[in-house]
Design an enzyme around this catalytic site. Structure first.
Site, PDB file in Angstrom:
ATOM      1  N   GLU A 108       0.845  -1.198   0.000  1.00  0.00           N
ATOM      2  CA  GLU A 108       0.000   0.000   0.000  1.00  0.00           C
ATOM      3  C   GLU A 108       0.880   1.249   0.000  1.00  0.00           C
ATOM      4  O   GLU A 108       1.925   1.292   0.629  1.00  0.00           O
ATOM      5  CB  GLU A 108      -0.888  -0.012   1.249  1.00  0.00           C
ATOM      6  CG  GLU A 108      -1.766   1.217   1.403  1.00  0.00           C
ATOM      7  CD  GLU A 108      -2.523   1.227   2.724  1.00  0.00           C
ATOM      8  OE1 GLU A 108      -3.562   1.891   2.799  1.00  0.00           O
ATOM      9  OE2 GLU A 108      -2.064   0.564   3.684  1.00  0.00           O
ATOM     10  N   LYS A 119      -9.675   2.911  -2.231  1.00  0.00           N
ATOM     11  CA  LYS A 119      -9.890   2.275  -0.926  1.00  0.00           C
ATOM     12  C   LYS A 119     -11.218   2.703  -0.305  1.00  0.00           C
ATOM     13  O   LYS A 119     -11.495   3.884  -0.148  1.00  0.00           O
ATOM     14  CB  LYS A 119      -8.725   2.637   0.003  1.00  0.00           C
ATOM     15  CG  LYS A 119      -8.739   1.940   1.361  1.00  0.00           C
ATOM     16  CD  LYS A 119      -7.501   2.354   2.138  1.00  0.00           C
ATOM     17  CE  LYS A 119      -7.400   1.668   3.493  1.00  0.00           C
ATOM     18  NZ  LYS A 119      -6.196   2.148   4.232  1.00  0.00           N
ATOM     19  N   CYS A 137      -5.520  -2.842   2.598  1.00  0.00           N
ATOM     20  CA  CYS A 137      -5.240  -2.763   4.042  1.00  0.00           C
ATOM     21  C   CYS A 137      -6.484  -2.876   4.935  1.00  0.00           C
ATOM     22  O   CYS A 137      -6.976  -3.960   5.184  1.00  0.00           O
ATOM     23  CB  CYS A 137      -4.460  -1.478   4.328  1.00  0.00           C
ATOM     24  SG  CYS A 137      -3.512  -1.558   5.884  1.00  0.00           S
TER      25      CYS A 137
END
Length: 259
Positions: free
Chosen positions: A46, A110, A144
């Protein structure tokens, strides 16, 4: 691009230079060049150009990052997936980029922003899961903190591989290990997690534990993997299809729809 029953996936687990896109791009270029012609997909951590920073001003990537990844993907003959802080107009997102060797790409912003670090104050949220098709495989792209939300990864799209790229710190790495394994088992897919190593500018320590779990939750890499290195794993489509045919757990899912 022709379909492949077996694909090679390379995980790059490494330190990141804090808030230094130029230095990180140089280092990742060197690592990607080592993989030219020997793998099908390379996965980066990430925010691989900066580390998990809340300071995108002057640091965020623009569309030049697509050209950079496209050049490596074309020369290497592989796809690349990783995320960067990205500026789009007057807003910032934590953007996952899945770049194919033919220059086409799939983007995923995200969804779940890490409120403990104030990510929601800096970056806009993505709206829905994104599936990338490549070599006859379907990849669910995640980043994540998404790992903590199983409903978002729920396998209603019949995907084959679930990918998480992360900056997941040492104090919570046990959760990373457990949740990544759980996502593979409950979705009857390969689950891949690529985490960074080293210390970031806020003093947070990272020890990797990047891993590939198969449909049964079995590890493909000796655990724990905590040093800087590149590991390549072979994924077999037959493994997924055979076990889904034999163990029809996905057919018993509770019906509901995300709104």
């Amino acid at each position: 691009m022709k379909s492949k029953e077996d694909i090679r996936v390379s995980l790059i687990q490494t330190h990141l230079v804090w808030e230094n896109p130029k230095a990180n791009l140089v280092e990742f270029s060197r690592k990607l060049e080592q993989l030219y012609g020997i793998t099908d997909l390379v996965i980066l951590p990430e925010m691989f150009t900066t580390g998990f920073s809340m300071h995108p001003e002057e640091l965020a990537s623009d569309e030049k990052i697509y050209k950079h990844l496209k050049a490596h993907a074309k020369k290497g003959g592989f796809a690349i997936y990783g995320s960067v802080m990205f500026q789009e107009g007057n807003r910032y997102v934590n953007r996952g980029i899945f770049m194919r060797p033919n220059g086409t790409y799939t983007l995923y912003d995200k969804k779940h922003r890490f409120t403990l670090a104030g990510e929601q104050k800096v970056y806009d949220s993505g709206k829905q899961p994104v599936i990338a098709d490549y070599l006859g495989w379907k990849f669910n792209l995640q980043i994540c903190y998404d790992l903590r939300f199983p409903v978002f990864a729920r396998n209603t799209q019949d995907y084959d591989v679930l990918i998480y790229v992360a900056n997941w710190p040492v104090p919570r790495v046990n959760a990373w290990d457990a949740l990544l394994k759980a996502r593979a088992i409950e979705n009857m897919c390969y689950a891949i997690g690529v985490n960074r190593t080293g210390v970031d500018g806020s003093g947070m320590d990272y020890n990797g534990h990047s891993q590939v779990y198969n449909v049964l939750g079995e590890e493909s890499i000796e655990h724990p993997w905590e040093n800087q290195n590149i590991k390549t794993v072979l994924l077999k489509k037959e493994h997924v299809l055979k076990l889904r045919s034999k163990l029809r757990f996905l057919e018993d899912r509770d019906p509901f729809t995300l709104i």
